[in-house]
Scaffold this motif. Sequence first.
Motif, short mmCIF file in Angstrom:
data_model
loop_
_atom_site.label_atom_id
_atom_site.label_comp_id
_atom_site.label_asym_id
_atom_site.label_seq_id
_atom_site.Cartn_x
_atom_site.Cartn_y
_atom_site.Cartn_z
N LEU A 8 30.36 10.37 23.11
CA LEU A 8 30.07 10.68 21.49
C LEU A 8 31.21 11.38 21.15
O LEU A 8 31.69 11.10 19.83
CB LEU A 8 29.01 11.39 21.32
N ALA A 9 32.11 12.24 21.54
CA ALA A 9 33.20 12.76 20.97
C ALA A 9 34.38 12.06 21.12
O ALA A 9 35.52 12.64 20.40
CB ALA A 9 33.32 14.12 22.13
N ILE A 10 34.40 11.01 21.61
CA ILE A 10 35.75 10.43 21.80
C ILE A 10 35.99 9.14 20.68
O ILE A 10 36.79 8.98 20.21
CB ILE A 10 35.96 9.68 23.38
N ASP A 11 34.92 8.29 20.65
CA ASP A 11 35.14 6.97 19.89
C ASP A 11 35.37 7.33 18.69
O ASP A 11 36.45 6.65 17.91
CB ASP A 11 34.00 5.99 20.08
N PRO A 12 34.79 8.33 17.70
CA PRO A 12 35.34 8.44 16.29
C PRO A 12 36.84 8.91 16.15
O PRO A 12 37.44 8.77 15.53
CB PRO A 12 34.38 9.50 15.78
N SER A 35 33.01 18.90 28.05
CA SER A 35 34.21 18.49 28.93
C SER A 35 35.31 17.25 28.47
O SER A 35 35.99 17.05 28.99
CB SER A 35 33.71 18.16 30.43
N ALA A 36 34.56 17.00 27.53
CA ALA A 36 35.23 15.64 26.89
C ALA A 36 36.95 15.96 26.53
O ALA A 36 37.63 15.01 26.96
CB ALA A 36 34.46 14.89 25.56
N HIS A 37 37.05 16.97 26.14
CA HIS A 37 38.41 17.27 25.90
C HIS A 37 39.48 17.38 26.99
O HIS A 37 40.50 17.04 26.51
CB HIS A 37 38.53 18.62 24.81
N LYS A 38 38.93 17.85 27.81
CA LYS A 38 39.82 17.84 29.26
C LYS A 38 40.38 16.62 29.54
O LYS A 38 41.64 16.62 29.79
CB LYS A 38 39.10 18.54 30.22
N ILE A 39 39.45 15.59 29.57
CA ILE A 39 39.78 14.40 30.12
C ILE A 39 40.72 13.63 29.03
O ILE A 39 41.53 13.02 29.24
CB ILE A 39 38.70 13.58 30.69
N SER A 40 40.20 14.02 27.80
CA SER A 40 40.60 13.01 26.67
C SER A 40 42.12 13.59 26.37
O SER A 40 42.95 12.76 26.25
CB SER A 40 39.75 13.29 25.42
N LEU A 100 44.04 13.04 30.13
CA LEU A 100 44.30 11.49 30.65
C LEU A 100 44.43 10.40 29.48
O LEU A 100 44.54 9.45 30.20
CB LEU A 100 43.09 11.27 31.61
N GLY A 101 43.95 10.85 28.46
CA GLY A 101 44.05 9.93 27.40
C GLY A 101 42.69 9.45 26.73
O GLY A 101 41.52 9.65 27.61
N ARG A 102 42.59 8.88 25.53
CA ARG A 102 41.06 8.24 25.01
C ARG A 102 40.56 7.53 25.94
O ARG A 102 39.48 7.07 26.18
CB ARG A 102 41.62 7.98 23.75
N ARG A 103 41.66 6.43 26.67
CA ARG A 103 41.10 5.19 27.09
C ARG A 103 40.24 5.52 28.43
O ARG A 103 39.32 4.96 28.55
CB ARG A 103 42.32 4.29 27.34
N LYS A 104 40.73 6.43 29.36
CA LYS A 104 40.27 6.50 30.49
C LYS A 104 38.93 7.53 30.11
O LYS A 104 38.19 7.58 30.93
CB LYS A 104 41.30 7.37 31.36
N ALA A 105 39.01 8.16 29.15
CA ALA A 105 37.80 8.99 28.68
C ALA A 105 36.64 7.81 28.45
O ALA A 105 35.57 8.10 28.63
CB ALA A 105 38.16 9.86 27.51
#
Length: 605
Positions: A173-177, A121-126, A129-134
């Motif tokens: 884990l899918a967002i920070d790198p 589900s990470a890609h949907k919010i990322s 809404l953007g990386r920051r809100k993720a």
Amino acid sequence: MQLRKWWAQGAGSSFFSLATEEKTTEMAAGDNGGGGNGGGDGGPAAAATIESEEKEKPRLYVYVLAAFAALNSVNLGYDIGVNSSVGYHLQEEQGGLGLNDVQLEMFFGVFGLAAILGALSAHKISDALGRRKAFAAAAIGFVVGVSWTALADGYPSLMVGRFVTGIGVGFGLAIDPVYIAEVSPPQFRGQLVTWSETATNVGILLGFVAGFVFKDLPRSYPWRVMLGCGTILPVILIVVVFTVMPESPRWLVANGREDEAAVILSRCYAEGTDTNELVDSIRRAVTEEQQANGTMSWYKMLCRPTPGVRRMLLVGVGVAAAQQTTAIEAVQYYVLYILESAGVEDKGTAFMYLLGLGLLKVVVIVLAGRLFDHPKVGRRPLLLASNAGIALALVILAINFSMGEPSVGWAVLALALFVCFFSLGMGPGCWLIASEVFSTQIRARAMSLATFTNRGCAVIIGSTFLTLRSALGDSGFFMLFVVLVMGNIAFIYRYVPETKGRTLEDMLRYFDEVTANESVRVVRSNSDGDGDGLVLVAHDSQSNPLQLTSGSAKDSESNGRREEARRQEGTTTSTIGDEGGCGVAVSGGGNFDDDGGMSDVALDA
């Protein structure tokens, strides 16, 4: 909101005056015959190279942003480290919940299962809404889950809390790198993306420390306090996200907010860098990739990918899976059980070994972060060396446990070698490679898929360790993973390219060219017997056949010389090579001969 704007537009400047001044980075796309991967990728690579005259360090603002993002990985690391102690306490009748082996395996396994759902589900919010809100969503999920687990009064409640924690971890884990890669100048990307893995190891060490400090608390307090301390850093991350952390400039450009992206890029790149050109470059890359791949849905990415995208997924997702087939999940969660089997009976001594291994892991991974960008090393050699060292450590463990009375010294030495070699390559390299090979158009979904695969393997390994050890014995368990690690070496050698120094936006073009030679096959040849005049059939990205008439080329260097000669003559040439050195040149006009044996190459579409 006002504080974040103050940081980006004003306060950030104070950091720049302290940072090392850097010269302008010139990013030029060019051909790099052979792909820089030393023989596993076959064919030339038309990837971008970085011509940089910058000094050794990135701007301080980039360090700060990478540190903000890395806080998310500290949360994951703390959970791994502290649960190596928590699991030990949960099996105790006095003060714990009296879990049996299967229940403990499920306790660890459900965490990975939930992380899979979070990653998907990470890609949907990322993306939406953007990386920051993720980041904020991941931290909130972690706080809720850890608090629930620490207050659990029974096994069902414990599992619910663990599940919620896993969703938060998998999501983050899918967002920070991705975020770190998108704010980092290319020449520093390897060093900074590895901060994610470094932060994970710092978190593991903090978890080990918490386990050691609180191990002797009375009644049921030890494991509850250990878990409760894990809420501190997520709360800090939430505050940072909603105050000073800016959005990823690449996400801003992709969503039409180019002025905001230019402000962030001006803080991340050297003074004097043309930020408008950087924004234009990102915009062109996004547009180009959209035209190449269309609107990339899950169905199109998985079921109808172009050959280049298919190879991207193979490399990025494959390396993510390979990280877990090293047995790292089993070693980290069950290290106290391994030490106990080796003959370490005193709890205090076992925890001291645990702290030593955690500290060693952090030291090595800091060193590895610099080696990944070293001009004479790079990503690929470190991944190969890492797996070779891990295999050696597992062999030592297997031999040691095959003895009647295993040696504590050999067991500790093998575990030390294991964490050193893992941290040298497979630890940080897994997510570094994934963040570098996925193009912008598929990056969020592909990172989610890589995380899904990584955590899926973790679920299988973490939830079967005690059962497999009982069935195979300690020696058999470790030999099983020796075989898997040897498979990792073969996979990396064959498929994983050297990505050091290549811009993120050029990876799609690189993989398209690498996979082009896989579409070429011999359909007939002349009867002169010397191999000249082969008639080949290739297919474009839409599977339309193209007939090519070719001979043989001695090596990829002669291909490069012919292609350069074609450019000078004003013709269009695309050279496709394979691992054996044979080549096909598709030309827009003219014939040529050289010492490579290529002659009269024609294109019949």
